[in-house]
Design a protein around this motif. Sequence first.
Motif, mmCIF file in Angstrom:
data_model
loop_
_atom_site.group_PDB
_atom_site.id
_atom_site.type_symbol
_atom_site.label_atom_id
_atom_site.label_comp_id
_atom_site.label_asym_id
_atom_site.label_seq_id
_atom_site.Cartn_x
_atom_site.Cartn_y
_atom_site.Cartn_z
ATOM 1 N N VAL A 4 9.016 -44.369 35.494
ATOM 2 C CA VAL A 4 7.808 -44.980 34.937
ATOM 3 C C VAL A 4 8.173 -45.980 33.846
ATOM 4 O O VAL A 4 7.582 -47.064 33.753
ATOM 5 C CB VAL A 4 6.851 -43.899 34.393
ATOM 6 C CG1 VAL A 4 5.633 -44.534 33.732
ATOM 7 C CG2 VAL A 4 6.407 -42.961 35.514
ATOM 8 N N ALA A 5 9.163 -45.628 33.036
ATOM 9 C CA ALA A 5 9.602 -46.545 31.974
ATOM 10 C C ALA A 5 10.121 -47.849 32.578
ATOM 11 O O ALA A 5 9.809 -48.945 32.085
ATOM 12 C CB ALA A 5 10.679 -45.878 31.124
ATOM 13 N N ARG B 221 7.775 -35.079 38.601
ATOM 14 C CA ARG B 221 6.465 -34.722 39.154
ATOM 15 C C ARG B 221 5.374 -35.162 38.187
ATOM 16 O O ARG B 221 5.417 -34.817 37.011
ATOM 17 C CB ARG B 221 6.381 -33.216 39.391
ATOM 18 C CG ARG B 221 5.089 -32.734 40.032
ATOM 19 C CD ARG B 221 5.165 -31.228 40.273
ATOM 20 N NE ARG B 221 4.010 -30.724 40.990
ATOM 21 C CZ ARG B 221 2.875 -30.330 40.397
ATOM 22 N NH1 ARG B 221 2.778 -30.361 39.067
ATOM 23 N NH2 ARG B 221 1.869 -29.886 41.119
ATOM 24 N N ILE B 222 4.384 -35.913 38.710
ATOM 25 C CA ILE B 222 3.264 -36.339 37.879
ATOM 26 C C ILE B 222 1.972 -36.139 38.661
ATOM 27 O O ILE B 222 1.856 -36.559 39.818
ATOM 28 C CB ILE B 222 3.389 -37.814 37.447
ATOM 29 C CG1 ILE B 222 4.650 -38.021 36.602
ATOM 30 C CG2 ILE B 222 2.151 -38.258 36.658
ATOM 31 C CD1 ILE B 222 4.881 -39.462 36.179
ATOM 32 N N VAL B 223 1.005 -35.488 38.018
ATOM 33 C CA VAL B 223 -0.327 -35.287 38.583
ATOM 34 C C VAL B 223 -1.333 -35.950 37.652
ATOM 35 O O VAL B 223 -1.310 -35.716 36.441
ATOM 36 C CB VAL B 223 -0.672 -33.780 38.714
ATOM 37 C CG1 VAL B 223 -2.092 -33.605 39.249
ATOM 38 C CG2 VAL B 223 0.336 -33.071 39.601
ATOM 39 N N HIS C 25 -1.947 -48.250 34.251
ATOM 40 C CA HIS C 25 -2.024 -49.066 35.465
ATOM 41 C C HIS C 25 -1.001 -48.611 36.494
ATOM 42 O O HIS C 25 -1.299 -48.524 37.702
ATOM 43 C CB HIS C 25 -1.789 -50.547 35.126
ATOM 44 C CG HIS C 25 -3.038 -51.319 34.873
ATOM 45 N ND1 HIS C 25 -3.184 -52.185 33.805
ATOM 46 C CD2 HIS C 25 -4.216 -51.365 35.544
ATOM 47 C CE1 HIS C 25 -4.382 -52.721 33.842
ATOM 48 N NE2 HIS C 25 -5.022 -52.237 34.875
ATOM 49 N N ALA C 26 0.220 -48.337 36.055
ATOM 50 C CA ALA C 26 1.280 -47.925 36.972
ATOM 51 C C ALA C 26 0.928 -46.613 37.663
ATOM 52 O O ALA C 26 1.092 -46.478 38.888
ATOM 53 C CB ALA C 26 2.603 -47.789 36.218
ATOM 54 N N LEU C 27 0.426 -45.636 36.910
ATOM 55 C CA LEU C 27 0.077 -44.342 37.504
ATOM 56 C C LEU C 27 -1.089 -44.483 38.474
ATOM 57 O O LEU C 27 -1.094 -43.872 39.551
ATOM 58 C CB LEU C 27 -0.259 -43.332 36.413
ATOM 59 C CG LEU C 27 0.877 -42.966 35.446
ATOM 60 C CD1 LEU C 27 0.424 -41.868 34.485
ATOM 61 C CD2 LEU C 27 2.128 -42.526 36.201
ATOM 62 N N LEU C 28 -2.075 -45.297 38.115
ATOM 63 C CA LEU C 28 -3.219 -45.505 39.000
ATOM 64 C C LEU C 28 -2.796 -46.185 40.303
ATOM 65 O O LEU C 28 -3.278 -45.845 41.383
ATOM 66 C CB LEU C 28 -4.289 -46.336 38.300
ATOM 67 C CG LEU C 28 -5.039 -45.620 37.171
ATOM 68 C CD1 LEU C 28 -5.864 -46.613 36.374
ATOM 69 C CD2 LEU C 28 -5.922 -44.503 37.718
ATOM 70 N N LYS C 29 -1.887 -47.134 40.194
ATOM 71 C CA LYS C 29 -1.396 -47.810 41.399
ATOM 72 C C LYS C 29 -0.647 -46.832 42.298
ATOM 73 O O LYS C 29 -0.799 -46.852 43.523
ATOM 74 C CB LYS C 29 -0.483 -48.975 41.008
ATOM 75 C CG LYS C 29 0.053 -49.741 42.202
ATOM 76 C CD LYS C 29 0.910 -50.916 41.769
ATOM 77 C CE LYS C 29 1.460 -51.669 42.971
ATOM 78 N NZ LYS C 29 2.290 -52.825 42.575
ATOM 79 N N LEU C 30 0.151 -45.948 41.694
ATOM 80 C CA LEU C 30 0.936 -44.998 42.480
ATOM 81 C C LEU C 30 0.053 -43.969 43.185
ATOM 82 O O LEU C 30 0.318 -43.600 44.319
ATOM 83 C CB LEU C 30 1.960 -44.306 41.584
ATOM 84 C CG LEU C 30 3.113 -45.193 41.111
ATOM 85 C CD1 LEU C 30 3.943 -44.472 40.052
ATOM 86 C CD2 LEU C 30 3.998 -45.610 42.277
ATOM 87 N N LEU D 203 -1.785 -35.771 42.973
ATOM 88 C CA LEU D 203 -0.337 -35.746 42.841
ATOM 89 C C LEU D 203 0.268 -37.033 43.393
ATOM 90 O O LEU D 203 -0.091 -37.473 44.494
ATOM 91 C CB LEU D 203 0.226 -34.549 43.611
ATOM 92 C CG LEU D 203 1.747 -34.471 43.782
ATOM 93 C CD1 LEU D 203 2.431 -34.181 42.454
ATOM 94 C CD2 LEU D 203 2.109 -33.415 44.832
ATOM 95 N N ILE D 204 1.163 -37.652 42.636
ATOM 96 C CA ILE D 204 1.975 -38.735 43.183
ATOM 97 C C ILE D 204 2.953 -38.072 44.143
ATOM 98 O O ILE D 204 3.825 -37.299 43.723
ATOM 99 C CB ILE D 204 2.710 -39.502 42.072
ATOM 100 C CG1 ILE D 204 1.680 -40.186 41.155
ATOM 101 C CG2 ILE D 204 3.657 -40.545 42.665
ATOM 102 C CD1 ILE D 204 2.290 -40.837 39.927
ATOM 103 N N ASP D 205 2.809 -38.375 45.429
ATOM 104 C CA ASP D 205 3.411 -37.542 46.461
ATOM 105 C C ASP D 205 4.863 -37.909 46.783
ATOM 106 O O ASP D 205 5.247 -38.036 47.941
ATOM 107 C CB ASP D 205 2.569 -37.608 47.739
ATOM 108 C CG ASP D 205 2.891 -36.469 48.695
ATOM 109 O OD1 ASP D 205 3.412 -35.440 48.229
ATOM 110 O OD2 ASP D 205 2.631 -36.615 49.904
ATOM 111 N N PHE D 206 5.648 -38.127 45.769
ATOM 112 C CA PHE D 206 7.095 -38.252 45.905
ATOM 113 C C PHE D 206 7.696 -38.032 44.528
ATOM 114 O O PHE D 206 7.002 -38.170 43.510
ATOM 115 C CB PHE D 206 7.521 -39.608 46.491
ATOM 116 C CG PHE D 206 6.982 -40.800 45.754
ATOM 117 C CD1 PHE D 206 7.610 -41.301 44.628
ATOM 118 C CD2 PHE D 206 5.842 -41.436 46.207
ATOM 119 C CE1 PHE D 206 7.118 -42.400 43.944
ATOM 120 C CE2 PHE D 206 5.343 -42.552 45.540
ATOM 121 C CZ PHE D 206 5.980 -43.033 44.413
#
Length: 234
Positions: A184-185, A214-216, A156-161, A174-177
């Motif tokens: 995330v934790a 960095r997370i894609v 949920h957190a990654l989808l929101k970002l 890409l989460i652009d920051f």
Amino acid sequence: MASLDRSLIAGLSVFEGIAAADLDRIVGQARSMRIAKDQPVFEQEQEAHSFFLLLDGHVRVVKSTPDGQEVTVRYISPGELMGIASALGLTTYPANAIAAVDCVALAWPSRLWPTFAASFPSFSSNIYKTVGSRLQDAHARVIEMSTEQVEQRVAHALLKLIKQSGKKTEEGILIDFPISRQDVAEMTGTTLHTVSRLLSAWEDQELVKSGRQRIVVVEPHRLLVIAEGRATKS
């Protein structure tokens, strides 16, 4: 110093419905500021002397608990207000705001808040919508923490970002920051070890790609399946 132009705020949802002449009055009372990466915009329990509009960059909102732990509450994107303690009836900031990247913002003295609210009904109405939306987000997080497994919360957190600041690349979205596994934790109420183990497993499944800050997201639909607690079919 050159005067600020209303084009900086025109078209933003918080100033929707406000006449051009009034936008000139509003922006004419602002000051522009630059905040370097990792520097605070304001600090928790500090006197709420100003409120801010983020023009460029991303800001991480962090709440410090009495026992010294830090919880990432949300991220602020361009076009959003922050430091709106006055809208909550507070005289101090309820959290820390830290620049995730180099940022540009406008700042107004908090003493202008009652004047803006009284003089520009659209501004007041739009602020209440903002506060209501953030309260809904907070309630959703409480429910997630209480009822969902860690995998669902992280998904949920990654989808929101990516919805908030996703940028399409050849690898995925890409989460652009800069965002770390520790961030995330903190957002999901779990440990760095758990998030690292989970993202490593998702990398093996080609759901995400991650590196230092960095997370894609490679497969947002499959991540949504996890977030909703639906079992995948092989």
